[in-house]
Design a protein around this motif. Structure first.
Motif, PDB file in Angstrom:
ATOM      1  N   PHE A   1      42.966  26.531  54.960  1.00  0.00           N
ATOM      2  CA  PHE A   1      42.611  26.689  53.546  1.00  0.00           C
ATOM      3  C   PHE A   1      43.493  27.773  52.926  1.00  0.00           C
ATOM      4  O   PHE A   1      43.736  28.810  53.554  1.00  0.00           O
ATOM      5  N   PRO A   2      44.015  27.583  51.718  1.00  0.00           N
ATOM      6  CA  PRO A   2      44.897  28.586  51.101  1.00  0.00           C
ATOM      7  C   PRO A   2      44.229  29.954  50.989  1.00  0.00           C
ATOM      8  O   PRO A   2      43.103  30.065  50.497  1.00  0.00           O
ATOM      9  N   GLN A   3      44.943  30.973  51.455  1.00  0.00           N
ATOM     10  CA  GLN A   3      44.412  32.337  51.466  1.00  0.00           C
ATOM     11  C   GLN A   3      45.413  33.286  50.810  1.00  0.00           C
ATOM     12  O   GLN A   3      46.615  33.184  51.047  1.00  0.00           O
ATOM     13  N   ALA A   4      44.897  34.193  49.994  1.00  0.00           N
ATOM     14  CA  ALA A   4      45.735  35.174  49.310  1.00  0.00           C
ATOM     15  C   ALA A   4      45.143  36.559  49.498  1.00  0.00           C
ATOM     16  O   ALA A   4      43.974  36.713  49.866  1.00  0.00           O
ATOM     17  N   MET A   5      45.955  37.571  49.232  1.00  0.00           N
ATOM     18  CA  MET A   5      45.506  38.950  49.425  1.00  0.00           C
ATOM     19  C   MET A   5      45.831  39.797  48.196  1.00  0.00           C
ATOM     20  O   MET A   5      46.924  39.719  47.643  1.00  0.00           O
ATOM     21  N   THR A   6      44.871  40.603  47.768  1.00  0.00           N
ATOM     22  CA  THR A   6      45.102  41.598  46.736  1.00  0.00           C
ATOM     23  C   THR A   6      45.081  42.983  47.361  1.00  0.00           C
ATOM     24  O   THR A   6      44.197  43.294  48.171  1.00  0.00           O
ATOM     25  N   ILE A   7      46.055  43.787  47.004  1.00  0.00           N
ATOM     26  CA  ILE A   7      46.165  45.169  47.478  1.00  0.00           C
ATOM     27  C   ILE A   7      45.981  46.034  46.237  1.00  0.00           C
ATOM     28  O   ILE A   7      46.897  46.196  45.435  1.00  0.00           O
ATOM     29  N   ALA A   8      44.777  46.553  46.037  1.00  0.00           N
ATOM     30  CA  ALA A   8      44.468  47.132  44.727  1.00  0.00           C
ATOM     31  C   ALA A   8      43.255  48.043  44.801  1.00  0.00           C
ATOM     32  O   ALA A   8      42.601  48.172  45.839  1.00  0.00           O
ATOM     33  N   GLY A   9      42.939  48.649  43.666  1.00  0.00           N
ATOM     34  CA  GLY A   9      41.763  49.477  43.547  1.00  0.00           C
ATOM     35  C   GLY A   9      40.569  48.682  43.053  1.00  0.00           C
ATOM     36  O   GLY A   9      40.730  47.634  42.418  1.00  0.00           O
TER      37      GLY A   9
ATOM     38  N   VAL B   1      41.390  29.479  45.741  1.00  0.00           N
ATOM     39  CA  VAL B   1      42.041  30.141  46.870  1.00  0.00           C
ATOM     40  C   VAL B   1      41.072  31.166  47.465  1.00  0.00           C
ATOM     41  O   VAL B   1      40.367  31.863  46.725  1.00  0.00           O
ATOM     42  N   TYR B   2      41.052  31.260  48.795  1.00  0.00           N
ATOM     43  CA  TYR B   2      40.201  32.256  49.452  1.00  0.00           C
ATOM     44  C   TYR B   2      40.848  33.630  49.314  1.00  0.00           C
ATOM     45  O   TYR B   2      42.007  33.824  49.714  1.00  0.00           O
ATOM     46  N   GLY B   3      40.112  34.594  48.780  1.00  0.00           N
ATOM     47  CA  GLY B   3      40.661  35.915  48.531  1.00  0.00           C
ATOM     48  C   GLY B   3      40.296  36.938  49.587  1.00  0.00           C
ATOM     49  O   GLY B   3      39.131  37.072  49.967  1.00  0.00           O
ATOM     50  N   THR B   4      41.307  37.666  50.058  1.00  0.00           N
ATOM     51  CA  THR B   4      41.088  38.812  50.932  1.00  0.00           C
ATOM     52  C   THR B   4      41.595  40.054  50.205  1.00  0.00           C
ATOM     53  O   THR B   4      42.286  39.944  49.190  1.00  0.00           O
ATOM     54  N   SER B   5      41.251  41.237  50.720  1.00  0.00           N
ATOM     55  CA  SER B   5      41.590  42.438  49.962  1.00  0.00           C
ATOM     56  C   SER B   5      41.892  43.630  50.849  1.00  0.00           C
ATOM     57  O   SER B   5      41.277  43.816  51.901  1.00  0.00           O
TER      58      SER B   5
ATOM     59  N   PHE C   1      43.593  36.221  59.616  1.00  0.00           N
ATOM     60  CA  PHE C   1      43.773  35.305  58.495  1.00  0.00           C
ATOM     61  C   PHE C   1      45.225  34.835  58.374  1.00  0.00           C
ATOM     62  O   PHE C   1      46.147  35.514  58.818  1.00  0.00           O
ATOM     63  N   GLN C   2      45.383  33.670  57.747  1.00  0.00           N
ATOM     64  CA  GLN C   2      46.714  33.129  57.470  1.00  0.00           C
ATOM     65  C   GLN C   2      46.990  33.315  55.979  1.00  0.00           C
ATOM     66  O   GLN C   2      46.872  32.384  55.181  1.00  0.00           O
ATOM     67  N   ILE C   3      47.322  34.534  55.604  1.00  0.00           N
ATOM     68  CA  ILE C   3      47.541  34.864  54.197  1.00  0.00           C
ATOM     69  C   ILE C   3      48.919  34.377  53.774  1.00  0.00           C
ATOM     70  O   ILE C   3      49.927  34.717  54.386  1.00  0.00           O
ATOM     71  N   ARG C   4      48.962  33.590  52.697  1.00  0.00           N
ATOM     72  CA  ARG C   4      50.195  32.911  52.302  1.00  0.00           C
ATOM     73  C   ARG C   4      50.880  33.555  51.093  1.00  0.00           C
ATOM     74  O   ARG C   4      51.998  33.173  50.751  1.00  0.00           O
TER      75      ARG C   4
END
Length: 267
Positions: A4-12, A33-37, A72-75
């Motif tokens: 499943f498409p996974q993305a990552m945010t690097i933030a406050g 999209v599945y969100g990671t952080s 995770f497979q973050i794309r």
């Protein structure tokens, strides 16, 4: 597994949910999209303003990256508020250590009202070390002026600023048009692609105080589309129209400077 498409945010984290990590995760969800952080800071505030913040230590940020990389497979990934030079360096180190796909850099340097957010050391670190890692760079109008060290007063200036930012190492650069004058009727954003192609994305100016998180939402939507395998041009077009709809259709939350309406895109 992990398809499943996974993305990552690097933030406050913004406690009022209007910007930062919350806006990114709202956008990831809306775009399917599945969100990671990776959390870098916690900000206490509401629609009236920001009142306090706590920065996360490097050891914790390192552990967040490690844990996500191991499972995770973050794309695709994006950056937001990085706060100081130590945090920026930690993000750069970890992004280069692991494979998280293309990086969208939202350089949180200056607010949409023109207030500077970083000290000079942190600003220099973003300019010299983070921007060269950017697949797509998405500064707001004031940030583009600051990073390019020039005034932007015309479309020719936007083009020149984009070229300067691309020369710093970013692949594709979006230089947003001025959008803080209630007398204007249109906003034109310039996209300078890695290929050298130039494109203008223009739309109506909306005189509203409900614009918090517009930059976060744009960069997050582009990230989500890249995570789904879309090319840069398609991802940027989707992000542009996503934010236009989010600003046009106001959301009745808070009292003063409210959030854009990501729910406008749930159709």
């Amino acid at each position: 597994m992990n398809e499943f498409p996974q993305a990552m945010t690097i933030a406050g984290s913004d406690s009022d949910g209007s910007a930062g990590m919350q806006a990114d995760l709202h956008t990831f969800f809306v775009q399917g999209v599945y969100g990671t952080s990776v959390l870098t800071a916690c900000v206490a505030g509401n629609s009236y303003g920001i009142h306090d913040q706590v920065l996360l230590p490097k050891r914790f940020i390192d552990q967040e990256f490690k844990d996500l990389a191991e499972d995770f497979q973050i794309r695709a990934a994006k950056t937001g508020m990085l706060a100081n030079s130590e945090i920026i360096e930690a993000v750069i180190e970890n992004y280069q250590k692991y494979d998280f796909g293309p990086l969208v850099v939202d350089p949180v340097i200056i607010t949409k009202h023109g207030d500077f957010l970083l000290d000079q050391e942190a600003f220099a670190t973003i300019k010299e070390k983070l921007i060269p890692l950017a697949t797509v760079l998405t500064p707001n109008f004031f940030e583009a002026e600051k990073l390019a060290d020039m005034k932007i007063e015309s479309s020719a200036d936007q083009i020149q600023a984009a070229k300067i930012l691309q020369d710093m190492g970013a692949d594709t650069v979006i230089v947003k048009g001025k959008h803080h004058d209630d007398q204007q009727s249109e906003v034109s954003d310039l996209v300078l692609y890695a290929s050298g192609k130039q494109e203008w994305l223009s739309g109506p100016y909306y005189a509203t105080d409900r614009k918090n998180g517009s930059g976060d939402s744009l960069s997050a939507c582009i990230t989500a589309e890249l995570a789904k395998g879309k090319d840069q041009e398609a991802a940027i077009h989707t992000g542009y129209h996503y934010v236009q709809a989010a600003i046009k259709n106001e959301l009745a939350v808070g009292h003063k400077f409210g959030p854009v309406n990501q729910f406008a895109n749930l159709n």
